[in-house]
Motif scaffolding. Structure first.
Motif, PDB file in Angstrom:
ATOM      1  N   GLU A 121       0.598  -1.036  -0.120  1.00 44.80           N
ATOM      2  CA  GLU A 121       0.133  -0.059   0.034  1.00 44.80           C
ATOM      3  C   GLU A 121       0.825   1.274  -0.057  1.00 44.80           C
ATOM      4  OE1 GLU A 121      -3.138   0.074   2.697  1.00 44.80           O
ATOM      5  OE2 GLU A 121      -3.549  -1.881   2.539  1.00 44.80           O
ATOM      6  N   ILE A 122       1.962   1.093   0.587  1.00 45.25           N
ATOM      7  CA  ILE A 122       2.704   2.530   0.800  1.00 45.25           C
ATOM      8  C   ILE A 122       3.550   2.514  -0.636  1.00 45.25           C
ATOM      9  CG2 ILE A 122       4.992   3.382   1.595  1.00 45.25           C
ATOM     10  CD1 ILE A 122       4.249   1.779   4.380  1.00 45.25           C
ATOM     11  N   ALA A 123       3.874   1.421  -0.977  1.00 47.68           N
ATOM     12  CA  ALA A 123       4.370   1.642  -2.595  1.00 47.68           C
ATOM     13  C   ALA A 123       3.251   2.215  -3.575  1.00 47.68           C
ATOM     14  CB  ALA A 123       5.039   0.204  -3.104  1.00 47.68           C
ATOM     15  N   LEU A 124       2.206   1.623  -3.508  1.00 49.94           N
ATOM     16  CA  LEU A 124       1.144   2.243  -4.351  1.00 49.94           C
ATOM     17  C   LEU A 124       0.822   3.856  -4.222  1.00 49.94           C
ATOM     18  CD1 LEU A 124      -1.791  -0.621  -4.081  1.00 49.94           C
ATOM     19  CD2 LEU A 124      -0.431   0.077  -6.257  1.00 49.94           C
ATOM     20  N   GLU A 125       0.791   4.183  -2.993  1.00 48.36           N
ATOM     21  CA  GLU A 125       0.633   5.492  -2.748  1.00 48.36           C
ATOM     22  C   GLU A 125       1.923   6.400  -3.271  1.00 48.36           C
ATOM     23  OE1 GLU A 125      -2.124   6.778  -1.668  1.00 48.36           O
ATOM     24  OE2 GLU A 125      -3.016   5.338  -1.003  1.00 48.36           O
ATOM     25  N   GLN A 126       3.102   6.020  -2.878  1.00 53.00           N
ATOM     26  CA  GLN A 126       4.398   6.755  -3.592  1.00 53.00           C
ATOM     27  C   GLN A 126       4.365   6.691  -4.841  1.00 53.00           C
ATOM     28  OE1 GLN A 126       7.197   4.273  -1.505  1.00 53.00           O
ATOM     29  NE2 GLN A 126       7.507   5.870   0.102  1.00 53.00           N
ATOM     30  N   TRP A 140      -2.674  14.837   1.749  1.00 59.05           N
ATOM     31  CA  TRP A 140      -3.392  13.597   2.114  1.00 59.05           C
ATOM     32  C   TRP A 140      -2.841  12.295   2.002  1.00 59.05           C
ATOM     33  CZ3 TRP A 140      -5.729   9.455  -0.102  1.00 59.05           C
ATOM     34  CH2 TRP A 140      -6.648   8.847   0.482  1.00 59.05           C
ATOM     35  N   ILE A 141      -2.288  12.130   0.629  1.00 56.02           N
ATOM     36  CA  ILE A 141      -1.345  10.990   0.434  1.00 56.02           C
ATOM     37  C   ILE A 141      -0.042  10.766   1.442  1.00 56.02           C
ATOM     38  CG2 ILE A 141      -0.102   9.915  -1.577  1.00 56.02           C
ATOM     39  CD1 ILE A 141      -1.915  10.772  -3.343  1.00 56.02           C
ATOM     40  N   ASN A 142       0.560  11.907   1.542  1.00 54.99           N
ATOM     41  CA  ASN A 142       1.671  12.068   2.597  1.00 54.99           C
ATOM     42  C   ASN A 142       1.226  11.576   3.851  1.00 54.99           C
ATOM     43  OD1 ASN A 142       3.751  12.383   0.712  1.00 54.99           O
ATOM     44  ND2 ASN A 142       3.369  14.652   1.063  1.00 54.99           N
ATOM     45  N   ALA A 143       0.074  11.937   4.421  1.00 58.68           N
ATOM     46  CA  ALA A 143      -0.255  11.742   5.552  1.00 58.68           C
ATOM     47  C   ALA A 143      -0.947  10.031   5.708  1.00 58.68           C
ATOM     48  CB  ALA A 143      -1.750  12.550   6.034  1.00 58.68           C
ATOM     49  N   ARG A 144      -1.446   9.709   4.739  1.00 59.77           N
ATOM     50  CA  ARG A 144      -1.675   8.134   4.337  1.00 59.77           C
ATOM     51  C   ARG A 144      -0.445   7.526   4.434  1.00 59.77           C
ATOM     52  NH1 ARG A 144      -4.845   4.249   4.186  1.00 59.77           N
ATOM     53  NH2 ARG A 144      -4.904   2.494   2.404  1.00 59.77           N
ATOM     54  N   ILE A 145       0.560   7.729   4.060  1.00 64.15           N
ATOM     55  CA  ILE A 145       1.949   7.039   3.990  1.00 64.15           C
ATOM     56  C   ILE A 145       2.225   6.954   5.379  1.00 64.15           C
ATOM     57  CG2 ILE A 145       4.455   7.121   3.073  1.00 64.15           C
ATOM     58  CD1 ILE A 145       3.078   8.320   0.299  1.00 64.15           C
ATOM     59  N   SER A 146       2.316   8.161   5.971  1.00 62.33           N
ATOM     60  CA  SER A 146       2.919   8.381   7.141  1.00 62.33           C
ATOM     61  C   SER A 146       2.095   7.342   8.296  1.00 62.33           C
ATOM     62  CB  SER A 146       2.732   9.559   7.793  1.00 62.33           C
ATOM     63  OG  SER A 146       3.663  10.252   7.118  1.00 62.33           O
ATOM     64  N   LYS A 147       0.748   7.073   7.990  1.00 63.03           N
ATOM     65  CA  LYS A 147      -0.183   6.419   8.888  1.00 63.03           C
ATOM     66  C   LYS A 147       0.391   5.060   8.450  1.00 63.03           C
ATOM     67  CE  LYS A 147      -4.978   5.358   9.562  1.00 63.03           C
ATOM     68  NZ  LYS A 147      -6.199   5.520   9.001  1.00 63.03           N
ATOM     69  N   LEU A 148       0.448   4.609   7.294  1.00 61.41           N
ATOM     70  CA  LEU A 148       0.753   3.341   7.229  1.00 61.41           C
ATOM     71  C   LEU A 148       2.371   2.918   7.704  1.00 61.41           C
ATOM     72  CD1 LEU A 148      -0.454   2.915   3.527  1.00 61.41           C
ATOM     73  CD2 LEU A 148      -1.114   1.682   5.333  1.00 61.41           C
ATOM     74  N   LYS A 149       3.024   3.603   7.478  1.00 61.55           N
ATOM     75  CA  LYS A 149       4.475   3.280   8.253  1.00 61.55           C
ATOM     76  C   LYS A 149       4.384   3.240   9.737  1.00 61.55           C
ATOM     77  CE  LYS A 149       7.543   5.456   4.768  1.00 61.55           C
ATOM     78  NZ  LYS A 149       8.507   6.230   4.306  1.00 61.55           N
TER      79      LYS A 149
END
Length: 66
Positions: A11-16, A33-42
């Motif tokens: 999911e992180i790779a997809l968002e990046q 929003w996408i950066n926040a989602r990546i941070s949440k996933l990490k």
């Protein structure tokens, strides 16, 4: 259902990839929003790694070796 480490990493790779694909064509709010989602996933990765070990080896084994 809890996510596995591999699911979160994909999911992180997809968002990046989405960020890279739409680079320069997104509003700043969408980028944030996408950066926040990546941070949440990490942030979910350590718990997912622990859950993966528990699924593989059992709770008592993981706690004994912690």
């Amino acid at each position: 259902m809890t996510k596995t480490t591999e699911q979160i990493k994909s999911e992180i790779a997809l968002e990046q990839n989405q960020l890279a694909m739409w680079n320069g064509r997104m509003d700043q709010s969408e980028i944030d929003w996408i950066n926040a989602r990546i941070s949440k996933l990490k942030a979910m990765l350590p718990q997912a790694r622990y859950n993966d070990k528990v699924r593989a080896f059992g709770w008592r084994s993981v706690e004994r070796n912690a």
